[in-house]
Design an enzyme around this catalytic site. Sequence first.
Site, PDB file in Angstrom:
ATOM      1  CG  HIS A   1      -0.286   0.340   2.502  1.00 17.63           C
ATOM      2  ND1 HIS A   1       0.310  -0.622   3.248  1.00 17.63           N
ATOM      3  CD2 HIS A   1      -0.089   1.505   3.165  1.00 17.63           C
ATOM      4  CE1 HIS A   1       0.834  -0.069   4.327  1.00 17.63           C
ATOM      5  NE2 HIS A   1       0.618   1.228   4.302  1.00 17.63           N
TER       6      HIS A   1
HETATM    7  C1  UD1 Z   1      -2.070   5.823   5.419  1.00 17.46           C
HETATM    8  C2  UD1 Z   1      -0.788   6.361   6.051  1.00 17.46           C
HETATM    9  C3  UD1 Z   1       0.268   5.265   6.063  1.00 17.46           C
HETATM   10  C4  UD1 Z   1      -0.251   3.998   6.710  1.00 17.46           C
HETATM   11  C5  UD1 Z   1      -1.560   3.587   6.064  1.00 17.46           C
HETATM   12  C6  UD1 Z   1      -2.142   2.418   6.798  1.00 17.46           C
HETATM   13  C7  UD1 Z   1      -0.403   8.738   5.630  1.00 17.46           C
HETATM   14  C8  UD1 Z   1       0.377   9.733   4.855  1.00 17.46           C
HETATM   15  N1  UD1 Z   1      -0.255   7.464   5.258  1.00 17.46           N
HETATM   16  O1  UD1 Z   1      -1.785   5.517   4.074  1.00 17.46           O
HETATM   17  O2  UD1 Z   1       1.394   5.730   6.797  1.00 17.46           O
HETATM   18  O3  UD1 Z   1       0.702   2.993   6.508  1.00 17.46           O
HETATM   19  O4  UD1 Z   1      -2.484   4.671   6.130  1.00 17.46           O
HETATM   20  O5  UD1 Z   1      -3.031   1.692   6.014  1.00 17.46           O
HETATM   21  O6  UD1 Z   1      -1.105   9.091   6.542  1.00 17.46           O
HETATM   22  N2  UD1 Z   1      -9.165   4.860   0.972  1.00 17.46           N
HETATM   23  C9  UD1 Z   1     -10.421   4.324   0.861  1.00 17.46           C
HETATM   24  N3  UD1 Z   1     -11.068   4.007   2.021  1.00 17.46           N
HETATM   25  C10 UD1 Z   1     -10.534   4.209   3.262  1.00 17.46           C
HETATM   26  C11 UD1 Z   1      -9.264   4.764   3.343  1.00 17.46           C
HETATM   27  C12 UD1 Z   1      -8.590   5.086   2.202  1.00 17.46           C
HETATM   28  O7  UD1 Z   1     -10.931   4.099  -0.228  1.00 17.46           O
HETATM   29  O8  UD1 Z   1     -11.195   3.878   4.269  1.00 17.46           O
HETATM   30  C13 UD1 Z   1      -8.424   5.166  -0.292  1.00 17.46           C
HETATM   31  C14 UD1 Z   1      -8.681   6.584  -0.806  1.00 17.46           C
HETATM   32  O9  UD1 Z   1      -8.680   6.532  -2.188  1.00 17.46           O
HETATM   33  C15 UD1 Z   1      -7.449   7.320  -0.315  1.00 17.46           C
HETATM   34  C16 UD1 Z   1      -6.373   6.241  -0.391  1.00 17.46           C
HETATM   35  O10 UD1 Z   1      -7.031   5.038  -0.046  1.00 17.46           O
HETATM   36  O11 UD1 Z   1      -7.142   8.439  -1.103  1.00 17.46           O
HETATM   37  C17 UD1 Z   1      -5.207   6.489   0.548  1.00 17.46           C
HETATM   38  O12 UD1 Z   1      -5.661   6.664   1.894  1.00 17.46           O
HETATM   39  P1  UD1 Z   1      -4.807   7.561   2.909  1.00 17.46           P
HETATM   40  O13 UD1 Z   1      -5.379   7.453   4.265  1.00 17.46           O
HETATM   41  O14 UD1 Z   1      -4.618   8.913   2.348  1.00 17.46           O
HETATM   42  O15 UD1 Z   1      -3.383   6.907   2.854  1.00 17.46           O
HETATM   43  P2  UD1 Z   1      -2.944   5.387   3.036  1.00 17.46           P
HETATM   44  O16 UD1 Z   1      -2.313   4.954   1.768  1.00 17.46           O
HETATM   45  O17 UD1 Z   1      -4.083   4.597   3.558  1.00 17.46           O
HETATM   46  N1  UDP Z   2      -4.153  -5.563   8.465  1.00 16.00           N
HETATM   47  C1  UDP Z   2      -5.429  -6.080   8.551  1.00 16.00           C
HETATM   48  N2  UDP Z   2      -6.076  -6.432   7.407  1.00 16.00           N
HETATM   49  C2  UDP Z   2      -5.516  -6.298   6.168  1.00 16.00           C
HETATM   50  C3  UDP Z   2      -4.189  -5.772   6.089  1.00 16.00           C
HETATM   51  C4  UDP Z   2      -3.538  -5.394   7.253  1.00 16.00           C
HETATM   52  O1  UDP Z   2      -5.964  -6.234   9.656  1.00 16.00           O
HETATM   53  O2  UDP Z   2      -6.167  -6.641   5.171  1.00 16.00           O
HETATM   54  C5  UDP Z   2      -3.456  -5.152   9.707  1.00 16.00           C
HETATM   55  C6  UDP Z   2      -2.109  -5.793   9.891  1.00 16.00           C
HETATM   56  O3  UDP Z   2      -2.245  -7.075  10.468  1.00 16.00           O
HETATM   57  C7  UDP Z   2      -1.424  -4.787  10.794  1.00 16.00           C
HETATM   58  C8  UDP Z   2      -1.975  -3.458  10.319  1.00 16.00           C
HETATM   59  O4  UDP Z   2      -3.183  -3.770   9.613  1.00 16.00           O
HETATM   60  O5  UDP Z   2      -1.804  -4.990  12.136  1.00 16.00           O
HETATM   61  C9  UDP Z   2      -0.999  -2.807   9.411  1.00 16.00           C
HETATM   62  O6  UDP Z   2      -1.598  -1.753   8.777  1.00 16.00           O
HETATM   63  P1  UDP Z   2      -1.108  -1.219   7.359  1.00 16.00           P
HETATM   64  O7  UDP Z   2      -0.328  -2.251   6.658  1.00 16.00           O
HETATM   65  O8  UDP Z   2      -2.305  -0.679   6.684  1.00 16.00           O
HETATM   66  O9  UDP Z   2      -0.217   0.041   7.750  1.00 16.00           O
HETATM   67  P2  UDP Z   2       1.299   0.232   8.256  1.00 16.00           P
HETATM   68  O10 UDP Z   2       1.547  -0.720   9.352  1.00 16.00           O
HETATM   69  O11 UDP Z   2       2.182   0.038   7.076  1.00 16.00           O
HETATM   70  O12 UDP Z   2       1.330   1.651   8.674  1.00 16.00           O
END
Ligand code: UD1
Ligand code: UDP
Length: 362
Positions: A203
């Site tokens: 991601h």
């Molecule tokens: C964010 C965090 C990242 C973390 C990740 C965990 C920042 C800069 N990044 O990244 O550090 O590892 O969360 O998963 O804060 N979206 C949906 N539904 C949701 C959420 C997101 O469709 O419920 C889609 C939207 O298109 C959005 C994109 O995902 O624009 C990215 O979401 P965003 O929260 O901006 O960043 P992450 O890539 O999730």
């Molecule tokens: N996770 C989850 N379901 C998924 C993918 C990840 O429950 O489909 C959990 C994973 O086990 C971990 C956390 O989400 O506990 C990690 O989040 P993510 O990878 O989104 O973000 P990061 O840790 O890179 O910030």
Amino acid sequence: MKIISVVGARPEFIQATPVSRALRKHHREILVHTGQHYDYKMSQTFFDELGIPAPDHNLEVGSGSHAGQTAEILVRFEEIVLQEQPDVVIVRGDTNSTLAGALVASKLHIPTVHIEAGERSFDRRMPEEINRLVADQLSSVYFCVSQTAVRQLANEGITKNVYWVGDVMLDANLANRPLARKKSTILSDLRLAPASYSLVTVHRAANTDDPARLTNIVRALSRVGETVIFPVHPRTRGALEKLDAQFGDNVRLIEPVGYYDMMVLEENARLIATDSGGVQREAYFMQKPCLTLRDETEWTETVTAGWNKLVGVDVDMIVHEWNSFMPPSVQPPIFGDGAAGEKIAEILGQIQLSVHEERVAA
Ligand code: UD1
Ligand code: UDP
């Protein structure tokens, strides 16, 4: 003490549980959900499964550009802080919610506590690196997952109120593993035998927003010659659709799964490949070989211990390591003892909190 805890993204919900449970024994905690993640599978499912208290406030900011999302959190969170008048604000990790939470609290002269402080990738193209650098500069108390993070803060002149407590993700992992085994039906739902598949998550913006890197990942996964289970983050779903990515028949794309299903998928995988910070650490907790689909990592101790290998997005390297990477039989306890949440609550109850701690030159 009245504490505001800020959460907004998937890993922050998981990390909140052990800390909330410990804090609420002695303090009043107000939980603020920024709404950064909002899909049921990215947010509410974790509250339901883990019994996280319902947020006292949901800012409902939703998705947006970095500036747009951060700005919305700043404006809406400031109102809440002014209304609630907390003694302390807790932020965790490195998301836009972390950055905005620290900025608001700090400007209102409220001591900020940063959980998972001091992690660095030394890659400022990562939005997360910017977020944690700023959050660490603005915080007054630092809870570190690893000794490397403690040293890193010291290198930046931050030595006061720095505590190595271990990883709250390990607390959550140990507390929930037996329940996950009991409750999850994911293996039978997907008709998977233990160790018959590998698990993948992707991601990071560096991978999803770069078509060449994402194409390489698609090619590599299609070539590994093993069933690959890939719960797809919504960001990645969008990027794969844009790319019109065609995977081999061995790759099974599924919706994001809940925490229990994820734990069971991790625990029974032969190998885990990921660009997630949380999943790299969980691979270590679960004693699974981990290939990290990035060029660098914050979790360098897992690499040094021989359990995690940085493979970037080089197709040949990924395929080669997929079929040959073998961690050693021993695992040092890098991430503490699974009692980080309790330690955090205890320390917060004992120390004198003040805002804007002075910095010493490195
Ligand atoms: C964010 C965090 C990242 C973390 C990740 C965990 C920042 C800069 N990044 O990244 O550090 O590892 O969360 O998963 O804060 N979206 C949906 N539904 C949701 C959420 C997101 O469709 O419920 C889609 C939207 O298109 C959005 C994109 O995902 O624009 C990215 O979401 P965003 O929260 O901006 O960043 P992450 O890539 O999730
Ligand atoms: N996770 C989850 N379901 C998924 C993918 C990840 O429950 O489909 C959990 C994973 O086990 C971990 C956390 O989400 O506990 C990690 O989040 P993510 O990878 O989104 O973000 P990061 O840790 O890179 O910030």
